[in-house]
Design a protein around this motif. Structure first.
Motif, short mmCIF file in Angstrom:
data_model
loop_
_atom_site.label_atom_id
_atom_site.label_comp_id
_atom_site.label_asym_id
_atom_site.label_seq_id
_atom_site.Cartn_x
_atom_site.Cartn_y
_atom_site.Cartn_z
N LEU A 220 0.83 -1.20 0.00
CA LEU A 220 0.00 0.00 0.00
C LEU A 220 0.86 1.25 0.00
CD1 LEU A 220 -2.77 1.39 0.26
CD2 LEU A 220 -2.56 1.15 2.74
N GLY A 221 1.90 1.27 0.84
CA GLY A 221 2.77 2.44 0.89
C GLY A 221 3.50 2.68 -0.40
N ALA A 222 4.04 1.60 -1.00
CA ALA A 222 4.79 1.76 -2.25
C ALA A 222 3.90 2.24 -3.38
CB ALA A 222 5.46 0.43 -2.61
N PHE A 223 2.71 1.62 -3.53
CA PHE A 223 1.81 2.00 -4.62
C PHE A 223 1.26 3.40 -4.41
CE2 PHE A 223 0.83 -2.77 -5.20
CZ PHE A 223 1.95 -2.90 -6.01
N ARG A 224 0.95 3.74 -3.15
CA ARG A 224 0.40 5.06 -2.88
C ARG A 224 1.44 6.15 -3.10
NH1 ARG A 224 -2.74 6.96 2.67
NH2 ARG A 224 -3.03 9.13 2.07
N ALA A 225 2.67 5.90 -2.64
CA ALA A 225 3.73 6.91 -2.80
C ALA A 225 4.07 7.14 -4.26
CB ALA A 225 4.98 6.49 -2.02
N ALA A 226 3.92 6.10 -5.09
CA ALA A 226 4.27 6.24 -6.50
C ALA A 226 3.06 6.48 -7.39
CB ALA A 226 4.98 4.97 -6.98
N SER A 227 1.88 6.60 -6.81
CA SER A 227 0.67 6.74 -7.61
C SER A 227 0.59 8.12 -8.25
CB SER A 227 -0.58 6.52 -6.74
OG SER A 227 -0.71 7.57 -5.80
N ASP B 18 -1.50 1.88 -13.64
CA ASP B 18 -1.56 0.43 -13.79
C ASP B 18 -0.15 -0.13 -13.90
OD1 ASP B 18 -2.61 -2.01 -14.03
OD2 ASP B 18 -3.90 -1.54 -15.76
N ALA B 19 0.09 -1.21 -13.15
CA ALA B 19 1.42 -1.82 -13.15
C ALA B 19 1.71 -2.56 -14.44
CB ALA B 19 1.55 -2.78 -11.96
N THR B 20 0.74 -2.63 -15.38
CA THR B 20 1.00 -3.29 -16.66
C THR B 20 1.93 -2.45 -17.52
OG1 THR B 20 -1.03 -2.30 -17.53
CG2 THR B 20 -1.17 -4.54 -16.66
N ASN B 21 2.00 -1.15 -17.29
CA ASN B 21 2.93 -0.29 -18.00
C ASN B 21 4.28 -0.37 -17.30
OD1 ASN B 21 4.38 1.69 -19.25
ND2 ASN B 21 2.98 3.36 -18.74
N ALA B 22 5.27 -0.99 -17.96
CA ALA B 22 6.54 -1.28 -17.30
C ALA B 22 7.29 -0.02 -16.89
CB ALA B 22 7.42 -2.13 -18.22
N SER B 23 6.98 1.12 -17.53
CA SER B 23 7.69 2.36 -17.20
C SER B 23 6.92 3.25 -16.24
CB SER B 23 7.99 3.13 -18.49
OG SER B 23 8.83 2.38 -19.33
N SER B 24 5.75 2.80 -15.77
CA SER B 24 4.97 3.63 -14.84
C SER B 24 5.61 3.62 -13.47
CB SER B 24 3.54 3.12 -14.76
OG SER B 24 3.50 1.90 -14.02
N PRO B 25 5.43 4.69 -12.69
CA PRO B 25 5.99 4.71 -11.34
C PRO B 25 5.52 3.56 -10.47
CG PRO B 25 5.29 6.91 -11.99
CD PRO B 25 4.81 5.98 -13.06
N VAL B 26 4.26 3.15 -10.61
CA VAL B 26 3.74 2.05 -9.80
C VAL B 26 4.46 0.74 -10.14
CG1 VAL B 26 1.71 0.64 -9.31
CG2 VAL B 26 1.51 3.12 -9.38
N ALA B 27 4.66 0.48 -11.43
CA ALA B 27 5.36 -0.74 -11.83
C ALA B 27 6.80 -0.72 -11.34
CB ALA B 27 5.31 -0.89 -13.35
N LEU B 28 7.46 0.43 -11.47
CA LEU B 28 8.84 0.53 -11.00
C LEU B 28 8.91 0.38 -9.49
CD1 LEU B 28 10.17 3.43 -13.25
CD2 LEU B 28 10.67 0.99 -13.47
N ALA B 29 7.95 0.97 -8.78
CA ALA B 29 7.93 0.84 -7.32
C ALA B 29 7.73 -0.61 -6.91
CB ALA B 29 6.84 1.73 -6.73
N GLN C 135 6.35 4.14 6.59
CA GLN C 135 7.19 5.25 6.15
C GLN C 135 6.75 5.77 4.79
OE1 GLN C 135 11.23 4.53 4.67
NE2 GLN C 135 11.97 5.91 6.26
N LEU C 136 6.50 4.87 3.86
CA LEU C 136 6.09 5.27 2.52
C LEU C 136 4.68 5.88 2.51
CD1 LEU C 136 7.53 2.33 0.39
CD2 LEU C 136 8.52 4.60 0.81
N CYS C 137 3.80 5.39 3.39
CA CYS C 137 2.48 6.01 3.52
C CYS C 137 2.60 7.45 4.03
CB CYS C 137 1.60 5.20 4.46
SG CYS C 137 0.93 3.68 3.73
N ALA C 138 3.52 7.69 4.95
CA ALA C 138 3.75 9.05 5.44
C ALA C 138 4.28 9.95 4.33
CB ALA C 138 4.73 9.02 6.62
N VAL C 139 5.19 9.41 3.51
CA VAL C 139 5.71 10.17 2.36
C VAL C 139 4.58 10.51 1.40
CG1 VAL C 139 7.14 9.98 0.30
CG2 VAL C 139 8.05 9.28 2.52
#
Length: 606
Positions: A129-136, A158-169, A197-201
């Motif tokens: 949740l923290g990683a996806f939210r911080a990179a959303s 969407d994590a299907t896009n390999a270059s999206s922040p969520v996929a990279l995160a 920590q990532l949720c706080a970020v």
């Protein structure tokens, strides 16, 4: 206003839907399947540590949590982590009541092993949740709205896009090889803390400063080692989320020109926001430590949390500045024939620097106070550069996670009794920062490649330093393949992100090279040579007993040189930024004076 932003961040169904998209859930399911395959692997003594904490918090009254010493593995984490263990104990009782018996002997039934392993996997939902939210996209868009910029490329959450922040995160954080080895083989619960920590970020980047302050306060009372990042969070929240503060500082030289009502309004806004931050931190502290203050056990809890008597370095040196310092002390003591304590030179890895009888003999001894001030001094340039930027538009979406990672790296390099596992506190937020940079067109391609290279280099080096924790031969293929596969995948993903940026930006084509020649030689030549020596050559050269400490020392010092190299690169960039920010400050103040003069002249003309 802060409560409005906080409620908006909590009750935004579209953002939540984006955060838990189908592709993100598939990524979490995939990494969970990998973790399930690691259940039969080697378990360290940390497994029994947490099993005992389950028993202590699940069966004993709260007033006995920090005084019970039935087992040698006494509770030494903050109260909120103890409550987390107590929550897990509710389900542990259903799986195997025997694991909740407070005893001095280890307990590891099949049901106990499966339950504890699966509890770590389930708890990693907080990390996801923290990683996806911080990179959303919400975090990026909120930062760009606040700065008035539109520098973010259109990308899918969407994590299907390999270059999206969520996929990279997902790749950089969820599949991080160090986290897999430490939490799901060695056994710990670092994923929950890193997720908080990532949720706080994310909350800070989404414009919910009070929620960010609350989450970070909970984090510190969950795992107190994250307090090292407190200066970074405090500087960010105060400098960039305190209405009126920048107005006062920007107009210091023209304070006489500022009308009294406007000055009072600015001071009132600043005082209100600072009081809100203090109230949030005090409230969490009261909930966490209040019961133990009532029990008269605050000193006992403090002694459990901060055992300064353990020495400068852990038994296995963390790859930081003090590893090289310890090695230099040993080398000088041998070369200068200085009398040394027993065990200082032969097998003297354990406790060197303060624990037991072994300490520095050729170089000055290091105190906890010295490490504290060194850490503050090392963090100062980055905190100053981040906090004293007067133009909000200069604040990138990746600025806060990068600052948190850098300050954590300073603590890792210069802190007291640092564990090698603490490198996870650095690479998790740094991975999110690189993922956000991939979608930010205001970050040049050259800068992105350099930052991505630093992240991959630091992660591989820090993960290799964890290899000695898994010393059984059957785990060797697991740790080597996990690190190698992640390194190849991360370099490929970063290179693809560089190709995407090159296609969407106007200008000259730039070779999307992630690692420099020196970094490549270090990772793909030097580290493999060290591993060959540790696994095969040392015993043939010296035998099984002689120079037993040398393989561990070699790994520590080699990795320490790489970690310190990245620290020097980062702090040099922040120092250069400090010089630039000073020029910006002067230009902004000059601009304000010119605007005031022009406004006054216009009024007189009318």
């Amino acid at each position: 206003e802060p409560f409005r932003h906080t409620s908006a961040a909590l009750a935004a169904p579209r953002r939540v839907a984006a955060m838990v998209s189908a592709a993100a859930l598939r990524a979490f399911a995939l990494v969970s399947a990998v973790k399930l395959a690691l259940v039969p692997c080697y378990r360290s003594t940390d497994f029994e540590v947490h099993r005992n904490w389950l028993a202590v918090t699940g069966t004993l009254p709260m007033r006995e949590w920090y005084v019970d010493a039935t087992s040698e593995w006494t509770l030494d984490y903050p109260p909120l982590f103890a409550h987390f263990e107590r929550f897990l104990a509710l389900f542990a009782r259903l799986a195997d009541p025997g694991m909740l018996t407070v005893q001095s002997q280890p307990y590891a039934s099949f049901a106990c092993v499966v339950f504890q392993r699966c509890s770590v996997i389930a708890a990693d939902a907080v990390l996801a949740l923290g990683a996806f939210r911080a990179a959303s996209r919400g975090a990026v868009a909120a930062t760009n709205r606040r700065t008035g910029e539109e520098n973010t490329r259109k990308h899918d959450d969407d994590a299907t896009n390999a270059s999206s922040p969520v996929a990279l995160a997902a790749l950089f954080v969820l599949f991080n090889p160090g986290l897999l080895l430490v939490d799901h083989v060695h056994f710990q619960y670092n994923g929950v803390a890193l997720g908080l920590q990532l949720c706080a970020v994310a909350a800070a980047n989404e414009g919910a400063p009070l929620l960010a302050a609350f989450l970070f306060s909970v984090l510190v009372h969950f795992k107190h080692v994250f307090a090292y990042a407190a200066p970074a969070f405090a500087a960010h929240l105060i400098a960039h989320h305190t209405p009126g503060l920048r107005t006062l500082f920007a107009r210091q030289k023209s304070a006489r020109r500022m009308k009294e009502p406007k000055k009072e309004k600015a001071f009132r806004a600043v005082a209100t926001r600072l009081a809100a931050y203090a109230g949030v931190a005090a409230g969490v502290t009261a909930v966490s430590l209040g019961p133990f203050v009532a029990f008269g056990q605050l000193q006992i809890v403090t002694q459990r949390l901060f055992p300064f008597g353990r020495g400068l370095s852990h038994a296995y040196w963390a790859p930081n500045f003090w590893a090289m310092y310890n090695a230099a002390d040993k080398t000088l003591a041998k070369a200068l024939r200085i009398p040394s304590p027993l065990g200082n030179l032969a097998g003297g890895m354990t406790g060197h620097g303060g624990t037991g009888g072994a300490t520095h003999v050729a170089l000055p001894r290091v105190s906890p106070r010295a490490t504290f001030f060194l850490t503050l001094a090392a963090s100062a340039p980055a905190i100053y550069a981040h906090a004293f930027r007067t133009e909000a538009s200069s604040l990138k979406p990746s600025a806060l996670p990068r600052l948190v990672a850098h300050v954590s790296l300073c603590a890792f390099v210069f802190g007291w009794h640092v564990h090698e596992k603490a490198v996870l506190m650095v690479v998790a937020p740094l991975g999110v920062a690189v993922a956000l940079d991939a979608a930010d067109n205001s970050v040049s391609i050259e800068t992105f490649n350099k930052r991505a290279g630093e992240f991959v280099f630091l992660t591989v080096t820090g993960t290799y330093a964890l290899f000695p924790l898994l010393f059984e031969p059957r785990e060797w293929p697991i740790k080597v393949s996990a690190l190698a596969l992640w390194a190849v995948a991360s370099l490929g993903a970063a290179r693809d992100a560089g190709h995407t940026r090159r296609k969407t930006s106007a200008g000259t084509l730039v070779n999307p090279r992630i690692l420099t020649n020196g970094q490549s030689v270090y990772l793909f030549v030097l580290l493999p040579l060290v591993e060959v020596y540790v696994c095969f050559a040392h015993e043939r050269v010296f035998g099984a007993e002689k120079m037993a400490f040398l393989p561990l020392a070699l790994v520590s010092v080699t990795c320490a040189s790489g970690v310190c190299f990245i620290w020097v690169q980062q702090v040099s960039a922040y120092v250069a930024e400090v010089a630039f920010s000073g020029n910006v400050l002067k230009r902004v103040e000059t601009s304000l004076l010119v605007q005031n003069a022009a406004g006054k002249a216009s009024t007189e003309t009318r």
